[in-house]
Write an enzyme that holds these catalytic residues in place. Structure first.
Site, mmCIF file in Angstrom:
data_model
loop_
_atom_site.group_PDB
_atom_site.id
_atom_site.type_symbol
_atom_site.label_atom_id
_atom_site.label_comp_id
_atom_site.label_asym_id
_atom_site.label_seq_id
_atom_site.Cartn_x
_atom_site.Cartn_y
_atom_site.Cartn_z
ATOM 1 N N ASP A 184 9.273 3.474 -0.657
ATOM 2 C CA ASP A 184 8.233 4.108 0.149
ATOM 3 C C ASP A 184 8.561 3.800 1.608
ATOM 4 O O ASP A 184 8.245 2.722 2.114
ATOM 5 C CB ASP A 184 6.865 3.547 -0.270
ATOM 6 C CG ASP A 184 5.751 4.005 0.661
ATOM 7 O OD1 ASP A 184 6.042 4.668 1.680
ATOM 8 O OD2 ASP A 184 4.582 3.683 0.371
ATOM 9 N N TYR A 224 0.859 -1.190 0.000
ATOM 10 C CA TYR A 224 0.000 0.000 0.000
ATOM 11 C C TYR A 224 0.889 1.232 0.000
ATOM 12 O O TYR A 224 1.815 1.337 0.809
ATOM 13 C CB TYR A 224 -0.891 -0.011 1.247
ATOM 14 C CG TYR A 224 -1.807 1.192 1.354
ATOM 15 C CD1 TYR A 224 -2.924 1.314 0.532
ATOM 16 C CD2 TYR A 224 -1.559 2.203 2.279
ATOM 17 C CE1 TYR A 224 -3.769 2.408 0.629
ATOM 18 C CE2 TYR A 224 -2.401 3.294 2.387
ATOM 19 C CZ TYR A 224 -3.507 3.399 1.557
ATOM 20 O OH TYR A 224 -4.335 4.487 1.665
ATOM 21 N N LYS A 247 4.508 9.897 8.168
ATOM 22 C CA LYS A 247 4.308 9.470 9.562
ATOM 23 C C LYS A 247 5.301 10.140 10.523
ATOM 24 O O LYS A 247 5.088 11.282 10.903
ATOM 25 C CB LYS A 247 4.355 7.939 9.652
ATOM 26 C CG LYS A 247 3.227 7.292 8.800
ATOM 27 C CD LYS A 247 3.062 5.829 9.086
ATOM 28 C CE LYS A 247 2.108 5.134 8.134
ATOM 29 N NZ LYS A 247 0.694 5.290 8.421
HETATM 30 N N1 HOZ Z 1 -3.346 3.229 5.983
HETATM 31 C C1 HOZ Z 1 -3.049 3.365 7.368
HETATM 32 C C2 HOZ Z 1 -2.316 2.211 7.897
HETATM 33 N N2 HOZ Z 1 -1.442 1.561 7.071
HETATM 34 C C3 HOZ Z 1 -4.280 3.550 8.190
HETATM 35 C C4 HOZ Z 1 -4.578 4.951 8.325
HETATM 36 C C5 HOZ Z 1 -5.610 5.280 9.386
HETATM 37 O O1 HOZ Z 1 -6.648 4.663 9.457
HETATM 38 O O2 HOZ Z 1 -5.353 6.182 10.117
#
Ligand code: HOZ
Length: 444
Positions: free
Chosen positions: A256, A156, A284
């Site tokens: 990434d 992802y 992040k």
């Molecule tokens: N895509 C995020 C974790 N890999 C989740 C994001 C969220 O729900 O804050």
């Protein structure tokens, strides 16, 4: 609450206010959440609504407390409400929230990022990981004049159209192989291969050449340690193979490191594994818990970005003073000697003990762990890619999740996410977690 939340003999915790808020949220917010994994669809039951976090602990709106292993999906590597980060934000806020113009702080921050991640000659700040990966891909396409990109099944990279093909995280949690709203055109140029499969990536390079013999592939984008199919590390030699193939074909290798950057080492997974990408995406932790992200890399590539070059990318809140102050305060602290070693020690102990408890309970399990990222899969086979991850017993994972939640341990509410340990986790937190697992696992 769903059946899953009631199916263990762990103490039952009441969350009436969370339930009430979730019912209300669904009237005004799609699915009641602002990002899909939070809706608990991967584990059933209702999400917990939180009111505050301190160190490794979260407190919900009903007054329950939890040891937190989500850490806002990664940024909270120092724990919640870390005083230095809060002070930096307050100081920056007192000077104004956003100028939409350059500041000295963002120059200092860029310099700090370049020192930490030596493969980056230049870096551009953006506001989210999605923006970083989307912009890096545009840059790779602009610089190579090629259209196709390669990503890994179940990886992802945010929700840009071309990256939602065979995506992990929430798309995997909800079982969506693709998504409505992505045109055939946007998806057509995304090629996918299984992670850790050397033959598959070699074949893709062999099969995608123009009539003149040049590769059609602009970029290979990877999470150097996958975190969005659960934690799945690279097999020995795999990253080096990707480096060689991309270099041989004039293809841009994009790491990434939104999740792994500043998480696995100051220099990210690329420092840990000794492989140098052409472009790196950060998110992040880089924002210290506020919305900031970045992409950077080789100067000849980065110099193609507007206003220097023809590849356009922009953002009103890019380099936002508060986010930059938070990120700078956090990364400054991450430079403390021995910090990553301590994080890894704690995480290795936790992962090893969890696995041992599974064995004692007669439950087949694999715990993938790299540094302070880990995922427990209920399966008897190693998990090297997305197909392996999907073979794990996700119903058992859901029961485990709810059992642990009832005992005051907040894990990611999906099999296809990594859990994170922070510097704020004390041995008492780890022991509380293991005591909960000791109680829950035999009930599964
Ligand atoms: N895509 C995020 C974790 N890999 C989740 C994001 C969220 O729900 O804050």
């Amino acid at each position: 609450m769903s059946d899953q939340s009631q199916s263990t003999s762990a103490p039952s915790v009441l969350r009436p206010r969370s339930q009430e808020l979730f019912a209300r949220a669904q009237q005004s917010i799609p699915g009641g959440v602002n990002s899909p994994v939070r809706a608990f669809r991967g584990v059933g039951g209702d999400p917990v609504f939180f009111v505050s976090g301190q160190g490794a602990e979260l407190r919900d709106v009903d007054g329950n407390r939890y040891v937190d292993y989500v850490g806002s999906w990664g940024p909270m590597i120092l724990g919640h409400a870390e005083p230095t980060v809060l002070a930096a934000i307050a100081e920056a806020a007192a000077q104004g929230l956003s100028f939409g113009a350059p500041t000295e702080r963002e120059v200092q921050f860029a310099e700090l990022l370049l020192r930490c991640v030596p493969s980056m000659d230049k870096v551009r700040l953006v506001s989210s990981g999605t923006e970083a990966t989307m912009s890096a891909l545009r840059l790779a396409r602009g610089a190579t004049g090629r259209a196709k990109i390669v990503k890994m099944d179940g990886a992802y990279h945010g929700h840009a159209d071309s990256l939602l093909v065979a995506a992990g995280s929430g798309a995997a949690t909800l079982g969506l192989p693709g998504t409505a709203g992505v045109t055939e055109g946007a998806a057509r140029d995304t090629l996918t291969v299984p992670w850790n499969d050397a033959a598959a990536i070699e074949a893709v390079f062999r099969n995608h050449r123009s009539p003149s013999g040049e590769s059609e592939i602009a970029a290979v984008i990877i999470e150097p340690v996958c975190g969005n199919m659960g934690c799945v590390p690279p097999q020995p030699g795999y990253l080096a193979l990707l480096r060689k193939l991309t270099a041989d074909h004039g293809t841009v290798l994009i790491f990434d490191e939104v999740m792994t950057g500043f998480r696995l080492a100051l220099g990210g997974a690329q420092a840990r594994y000794g492989v140098r990408p052409d472009l790196t995406c950060l998110g992040k932790i880089v924002g210290g818990g506020l919305p900031a992200a970045a992409y950077g890399g080789r100067a000849d590539l980065m110099n193609q970005i507007a206003p220097l070059g023809p590849v356009y990318q922009a953002g009103t809140l890019s380099g936002n003073p508060l986010a930059v102050a938070a990120g700078m305060a956090m990364i400054t602290q991450l430079q403390a000697p021995g910090l990553y070693e301590r994080l890894e020690q704690t995480s290795t102990y936790l992962a090893t003990e969890l696995l041992l408890l599974c064995q004692r309970a007669g439950i087949p399990a694999v715990c993938n762990q790299v540094g302070s990222m880990f995922t427990l899969f209920f399966t008897d086979r190693p998990v090297h890619n997305y197909s392996d991850a999907k073979r794990a017993d996700s119903a058992r994972f859901a029961r485990f999740f709810h059992g642990m939640l009832s005992c005051g341990v907040y894990l990611p509410p999906s099999q296809f996410e990594a859990a994170f340990v922070s510097m704020a986790h004390q041995s008492s937190d780890i022991e509380k977690t293991l005591a909960a697992a000791r109680q829950v696992l035999p009930t599964l």
